[in-house]
Design an enzyme around this catalytic site. Structure first.
Site, PDB file in Angstrom:
ATOM      1  N   HIS A 163      44.677  42.731  35.251  1.00  0.00           N
ATOM      2  CA  HIS A 163      45.196  40.788  35.288  1.00  0.00           C
ATOM      3  C   HIS A 163      45.829  40.265  33.886  1.00  0.00           C
ATOM      4  O   HIS A 163      45.380  39.531  33.327  1.00  0.00           O
ATOM      5  CB  HIS A 163      44.583  40.185  35.939  1.00  0.00           C
ATOM      6  N   GLU A 215      50.740  42.194  34.654  1.00  0.00           N
ATOM      7  CA  GLU A 215      49.593  42.919  35.482  1.00  0.00           C
ATOM      8  C   GLU A 215      49.904  44.459  35.196  1.00  0.00           C
ATOM      9  O   GLU A 215      50.825  44.420  36.164  1.00  0.00           O
ATOM     10  CB  GLU A 215      48.795  41.886  36.027  1.00  0.00           C
ATOM     11  N   ASP A 230      56.587  34.281  38.528  1.00  0.00           N
ATOM     12  CA  ASP A 230      55.314  34.442  38.797  1.00  0.00           C
ATOM     13  C   ASP A 230      55.805  36.030  40.229  1.00  0.00           C
ATOM     14  O   ASP A 230      56.899  35.759  41.509  1.00  0.00           O
ATOM     15  CB  ASP A 230      54.838  33.646  39.559  1.00  0.00           C
ATOM     16  N   ARG A 238      39.450  32.141  31.692  1.00  0.00           N
ATOM     17  CA  ARG A 238      40.682  32.296  31.346  1.00  0.00           C
ATOM     18  C   ARG A 238      41.358  32.897  30.497  1.00  0.00           C
ATOM     19  O   ARG A 238      40.986  32.869  29.611  1.00  0.00           O
ATOM     20  CB  ARG A 238      41.255  30.952  32.096  1.00  0.00           C
ATOM     21  N   ARG A 294      35.970  39.749  39.759  1.00  0.00           N
ATOM     22  CA  ARG A 294      36.017  39.078  38.175  1.00  0.00           C
ATOM     23  C   ARG A 294      34.804  37.732  37.796  1.00  0.00           C
ATOM     24  O   ARG A 294      35.211  37.206  37.014  1.00  0.00           O
ATOM     25  CB  ARG A 294      37.316  38.221  38.182  1.00  0.00           C
TER      26      ARG A 294
HETATM   27  C1  BG6 Z   1      48.838  35.535  39.235  1.00  0.00           C
HETATM   28  C2  BG6 Z   1      49.724  35.593  40.774  1.00  0.00           C
HETATM   29  O1  BG6 Z   1      48.545  37.142  39.061  1.00  0.00           O
HETATM   30  O2  BG6 Z   1      47.910  34.972  38.893  1.00  0.00           O
HETATM   31  C3  BG6 Z   1      50.096  34.067  40.141  1.00  0.00           C
HETATM   32  O3  BG6 Z   1      50.480  36.257  40.992  1.00  0.00           O
HETATM   33  C4  BG6 Z   1      48.683  33.246  40.233  1.00  0.00           C
HETATM   34  O4  BG6 Z   1      50.645  33.830  41.313  1.00  0.00           O
HETATM   35  C5  BG6 Z   1      48.180  33.901  38.928  1.00  0.00           C
HETATM   36  O5  BG6 Z   1      48.620  32.010  39.473  1.00  0.00           O
HETATM   37  C6  BG6 Z   1      46.461  32.426  38.687  1.00  0.00           C
HETATM   38  O6  BG6 Z   1      45.940  33.057  39.652  1.00  0.00           O
HETATM   39  P1  BG6 Z   1      44.015  32.210  38.721  1.00  0.00           P
HETATM   40  O7  BG6 Z   1      43.606  32.342  40.754  1.00  0.00           O
HETATM   41  O8  BG6 Z   1      43.718  33.321  37.862  1.00  0.00           O
HETATM   42  O9  BG6 Z   1      44.667  30.947  38.913  1.00  0.00           O
END
Ligand code: BG6
Length: 297
Positions: free
Chosen positions: A168, A271, A212, A72, A98
């Site tokens: 991302h 992103e 978002d 994360r 990922r």
């Molecule tokens: C973003 C999405 O790119 O990633 C969101 O637009 C999402 O909707 C976020 O919540 C995080 O995603 P994840 O799968 O890493 O929790």
């Protein structure tokens, strides 16, 4: 393994390999311009820090470093689908790149004392079960005063293949209440918080609630204007006509086990994507390159 990586790919004054969190291998780039760290798990950049500057990327204090789980923060590689799988909700959100274990394929000292490291991921029985196409993915990370990340999709199939994807990136900010993202004024966005309704963007994006959004038809550079850290982060791109801006805000932050409750206050994702109407068809035996360029003003 670390010894092997250092023997094969280590370059003095540029690249060394170490055991990172939970014993996972990572590359550490340290040159006269900047330092950066990249885990082989996900080919995931977790740190980029130009000399004399504060960390540019946000990494969750609660990030988990384990097989099958995405880290994360940093720069998750979202591929070969962005968000939910287009037809099968049992598939992992944001694809499998990922959470895959990537290989180091090359390291290079570049002119101007910059450093490049490349990673690859090739189709296997495991990827075939998730996505039945032969492919090779490459991630090139070039570290200078600026960070360049190129994600290259090689389609090995004799037919075209559809992908959506993202770099991302989670950016480190001083205080989200004092952040504005510019560069998207005049564009239309799909608001995921409001069932993908379309809205026009006027002016800078402030952060006052869960955000978002998929911005459409944009090849523009974005600027993260951070009043608290008194700096601007420039996010430029190539091979992309969509940009996602995300901050989970209070409730979503609480729902994520690997995200501190107050983590949303010090991060924002901008992103570089091929998402929504910008999903791509990679031609038979063809390639597609998605590039993100990050620098401080
Ligand atoms: C973003 C999405 O790119 O990633 C969101 O637009 C999402 O909707 C976020 O919540 C995080 O995603 P994840 O799968 O890493 O929790």
């Amino acid at each position: 393994m670390i010894q092997n990586l250092n023997d094969t790919f280590g370059i003095s004054q540029h690249v060394t390999f170490h055991l990172g969190h939970n014993g996972m291998p990572k590359a550490v780039i340290a040159n006269r311009h900047s330092t950066a760290e990249i885990y082989l798990h996900g080919a995931h950049v977790t740190s980029f820090q130009p000399q004399g500057a504060e960390e540019v990327l946000w990494l969750s204090e609660a990030a988990q470093f384990r097989q099958g789980k995405a880290i994360r923060g940093g720069i998750p590689i979202i591929w070969p689908w962005f968000g939910d799988h287009p037809t099968d909700t049992d598939q992992p959100a944001h694809g499998f790149a990922r959470t895959a274990e990537w290989s180091v394929s090359e390291t290079m000292a570049l002119p101007g004392q910059r450093t490049k490291i490349s990673f690859s991921l090739t189709h296997s029985a495991k990827t075939e079960s998730l996505w039945p196409h032969p492919f090779m993915l490459e991630l090139h990370v070039t570290v200078g005063r600026q960070l360049q990340v190129d994600l290259v999709t090689h389609n090995y199939h004799t037919e075209g293949v559809n992908i959506s994807q993202a770099l991302h990136t989670y950016f480190n900010v001083g205080d989200i209440a004092q952040v504005a993202v510019t560069g998207l004024s005049g564009r239309t966005y799909l608001d995921k918080v409001q069932g993908y309704k379309e809205f026009p963007q006027y002016g800078a994006i402030p952060f006052l609630e869960e955000t978002d959004r998929v911005y459409l038809d944009t090849m523009d550079e974005c600027i993260i204007d951070d009043q608290a850290l008194k700096r601007k982060i420039y996010v430029d791109k190539l091979g992309s006509k969509s940009t996602v801006v995300w901050n989970p805000w209070v409730d979503k932050a609480k729902q994520m086990g690997d995200f501190p409750d107050n983590g949303y206050e010090t991060m924002v994702c901008v992103e570089t994507t091929n998402a929504a109407n910008d999903a791509r068809r990679v031609p038979p035996r063809g390639d597609h390159v998605l590039t993100q360029l990050i620098r401080l003003g």
